[in-house]
Write a protein that holds these residues in place. Structure first.
Motif, PDB file in Angstrom:
ATOM      1  N   TYR A 186      66.897  18.278  36.001  1.00 13.61           N
ATOM      2  CA  TYR A 186      65.452  18.334  36.240  1.00 13.61           C
ATOM      3  C   TYR A 186      64.853  16.934  36.323  1.00 13.61           C
ATOM      4  CZ  TYR A 186      60.528  19.561  35.584  1.00 13.61           C
ATOM      5  OH  TYR A 186      59.172  19.696  35.748  1.00 13.61           O
ATOM      6  N   ASN A 195      54.724  24.249  36.869  1.00 13.70           N
ATOM      7  CA  ASN A 195      55.844  25.173  37.079  1.00 13.70           C
ATOM      8  C   ASN A 195      57.192  24.681  36.547  1.00 13.70           C
ATOM      9  OD1 ASN A 195      54.657  27.369  39.071  1.00 13.70           O
ATOM     10  ND2 ASN A 195      53.894  25.380  39.767  1.00 13.70           N
ATOM     11  N   THR A 205      58.378  24.546  33.582  1.00  8.03           N
ATOM     12  CA  THR A 205      58.968  25.462  32.606  1.00  8.03           C
ATOM     13  C   THR A 205      59.709  26.589  33.303  1.00  8.03           C
ATOM     14  OG1 THR A 205      57.226  24.958  31.003  1.00  8.03           O
ATOM     15  CG2 THR A 205      58.480  26.973  30.649  1.00  8.03           C
ATOM     16  N   ALA A 206      59.142  27.084  34.403  1.00  7.74           N
ATOM     17  CA  ALA A 206      59.797  28.151  35.168  1.00  7.74           C
ATOM     18  C   ALA A 206      61.069  27.649  35.831  1.00  7.74           C
ATOM     19  CB  ALA A 206      58.833  28.708  36.221  1.00  7.74           C
ATOM     20  N   VAL A 207      61.053  26.419  36.310  1.00  5.95           N
ATOM     21  CA  VAL A 207      62.254  25.832  36.908  1.00  5.95           C
ATOM     22  C   VAL A 207      63.361  25.741  35.874  1.00  5.95           C
ATOM     23  CG1 VAL A 207      63.237  23.775  37.991  1.00  5.95           C
ATOM     24  CG2 VAL A 207      60.935  24.545  38.638  1.00  5.95           C
ATOM     25  N   ALA A 254      63.679  27.433  33.236  1.00  5.22           N
ATOM     26  CA  ALA A 254      64.075  28.781  32.829  1.00  5.22           C
ATOM     27  C   ALA A 254      64.882  29.482  33.911  1.00  5.22           C
ATOM     28  CB  ALA A 254      62.838  29.601  32.470  1.00  5.22           C
ATOM     29  N   ARG A 255      65.113  28.794  35.036  1.00  2.92           N
ATOM     30  CA  ARG A 255      65.912  29.310  36.153  1.00  2.92           C
ATOM     31  C   ARG A 255      65.269  30.504  36.836  1.00  2.92           C
ATOM     32  NH1 ARG A 255      68.993  27.639  31.898  1.00  2.92           N
ATOM     33  NH2 ARG A 255      70.878  26.411  32.272  1.00  2.92           N
ATOM     34  N   GLU A 256      63.935  30.544  36.833  1.00  2.00           N
ATOM     35  CA  GLU A 256      63.242  31.600  37.580  1.00  2.00           C
ATOM     36  C   GLU A 256      63.452  31.349  39.062  1.00  2.00           C
ATOM     37  OE1 GLU A 256      59.196  32.082  36.335  1.00  2.00           O
ATOM     38  OE2 GLU A 256      59.740  32.171  34.196  1.00  2.00           O
ATOM     39  N   SER A 257      63.910  32.352  39.788  1.00  2.00           N
ATOM     40  CA  SER A 257      64.496  32.158  41.121  1.00  2.00           C
ATOM     41  C   SER A 257      63.552  31.493  42.115  1.00  2.00           C
ATOM     42  CB  SER A 257      64.998  33.489  41.683  1.00  2.00           C
ATOM     43  OG  SER A 257      63.951  34.437  41.743  1.00  2.00           O
ATOM     44  N   ASP A 258      62.326  31.959  42.224  1.00  2.00           N
ATOM     45  CA  ASP A 258      61.414  31.407  43.230  1.00  2.00           C
ATOM     46  C   ASP A 258      61.071  29.949  42.919  1.00  2.00           C
ATOM     47  OD1 ASP A 258      61.422  33.812  44.534  1.00  2.00           O
ATOM     48  OD2 ASP A 258      59.450  34.457  43.816  1.00  2.00           O
ATOM     49  N   ALA A 259      60.755  29.674  41.671  1.00  2.00           N
ATOM     50  CA  ALA A 259      60.411  28.299  41.284  1.00  2.00           C
ATOM     51  C   ALA A 259      61.610  27.386  41.442  1.00  2.00           C
ATOM     52  CB  ALA A 259      59.901  28.271  39.841  1.00  2.00           C
TER      53      ALA A 259
END
Length: 369
Positions: A183, A204, A206-208, A210-215
């Protein structure tokens, strides 16, 4: 799937970014392969998680796979590692027109890419990066190298891959510390040249992580697009454009050298702390506001990355760290260019930095907090 072209004339290639690309590796690689077999180099950690998946893909395509599995870690990227890879490729009768596959993080990509660059004066290779840092940085742009006792990446070559498959699913097995280290390189693209992306990451990141797909896909694709643009403009770093990608690296490499290029400080962690130091030094000499330097530090620390030298508990002074910089491969005519900031999103190459002043600044940082 996001597809980012790296435009280099006759040596152009694509970076394909999506989930499940390792499971589909053969169908992407087949158009480049001349034989019904392929040589794959990886490390033991990646092999444990992904060898079966990649092997099954090539088995379904009736392509035999030949594997070299190396020890994980930065220590593999040295002369002995290079000898091991090149001897193994020669024993496998790899030809100049063949493609070798590098399956792993930045260490494997750098090592295999350099082996491909020198084997029979150059053969082809394909990057299958499995770490976030490799996906957004080291797999793109053709820099390959090994480390020596003198310093990091001092022996190497520019050698572009023929294809990069950045499988976001591979990040599911990546340790959280390695995810944060990768990161740092994503954050770097915002700090050096894209304030809007920096602000998006603030909302965003934190979402990255957390491996959230869209982010995650947006962050990886935006980073690769930024690097691809810069590489297309200045492939071999003969102008100042590509040098901007070294933001955080001059300070960071000195810290890596002082910690023995070990797991005590990962490369991405060193780059993150190096960016903080570059921002603080820029503010110290009046180039950017203190408030923006503080924003850079917050963005690093919020991601769980190191933002203070003092936390490393180094047994050295600022002069010793500055001395490490004298071995930096960017030294030119006896001077060391620094990547500094006029603000977030506005990096530039400074060629008049006084290393004695940098040493004094680092002394201050070592004593701070």
């Amino acid at each position: 799937m996001a597809v980012v072209p790296v435009e280099l004339g006759g040596r152009s290639y694509q970076v394909r970014i999506s989930a499940n690309l390792l499971a589909e590796a053969a169908q992407h690689c087949i158009p480049l392969l001349r034989k019904n077999s392929v040589s794959i180099v990886t490390d033991a950690n990646v092999a444990e998680n992904w060898r079966e998946t990649v092997e099954a893909s090539f088995d379904r395509a009736a392509i035999a796979t030949r594997w070299l599995i190396l020890d994980p870690g930065e220590s593999t990227k040295d002369w002995s590692g290079l000898e091991k890879v090149t001897d193994w490729l020669l024993a496998g009768q790899v030809e100049r027109g063949d493609h070798v596959i590098a399956l792993g993080g930045g260490v494997i990509g750098d090592l295999v890419g350099f082996a491909a660059a020198v084997l029979k004066r150059g053969c082809n290779f394909i990057q299958l990066p499995t770490s976030l840092l490799a996906q957004v940085d080291s797999s793109v742009g053709g820099k390959t190298a090994i480390n020596t006792r003198t310093g990091k990446n001092l022996i190497g070559a520019f050698h572009q891959p023929s294809l990069v498959l950045a499988d976001l699913s591979a990040l599911g097995t990546l340790p959280d510390r390695q995810m944060r280290a990768g990161y740092a390189e994503i954050l770097k693209y915002g700090v050096l040249g894209d304030r809007a992306f920096f602000d998006w990451l603030a909302a965003n990141g934190t979402a990255v992580l957390a491996r959230e797909s869209d982010a995650l896909e947006r962050a990886v694709a935006t980073s690769v697009e930024a690097k691809a643009r810069i590489v297309a403009e200045d492939e071999r770093e003969t102008a100042d454009r590509r040098a901007l990608l070294n933001l955080g690296h001059t300070f960071g490499h000195a810290l890596e050298a002082e910690t023995g290029f070990s797991d005590r400080l990962l490369h991405g962690e060193a780059v993150a702390l190096g960016m903080v130091l570059a921002a603080r030094y820029s503010a110290r000499i009046g180039l950017m506001p203190d408030a923006e330097a503080a924003q850079v530090a917050r963005s690093v620390e919020t991601a769980g990355l190191p933002g203070e030298i003092a936390a490393l508990a180094l047994d050295c002074d600022g002069q010793r760290l500055a001395d490490h910089m004298l071995h930096d491969k960017k030294m030119d005519a006896g001077t060391l260019p620094f990547i500094l900031l006029r603000g977030i999103g506005t990096a530039f190459v400074a060629r008049d930095v006084d290393l004695a002043d940098v040493a004094a600044f680092l002394d201050e940082q070592l004593r701070a907090h």
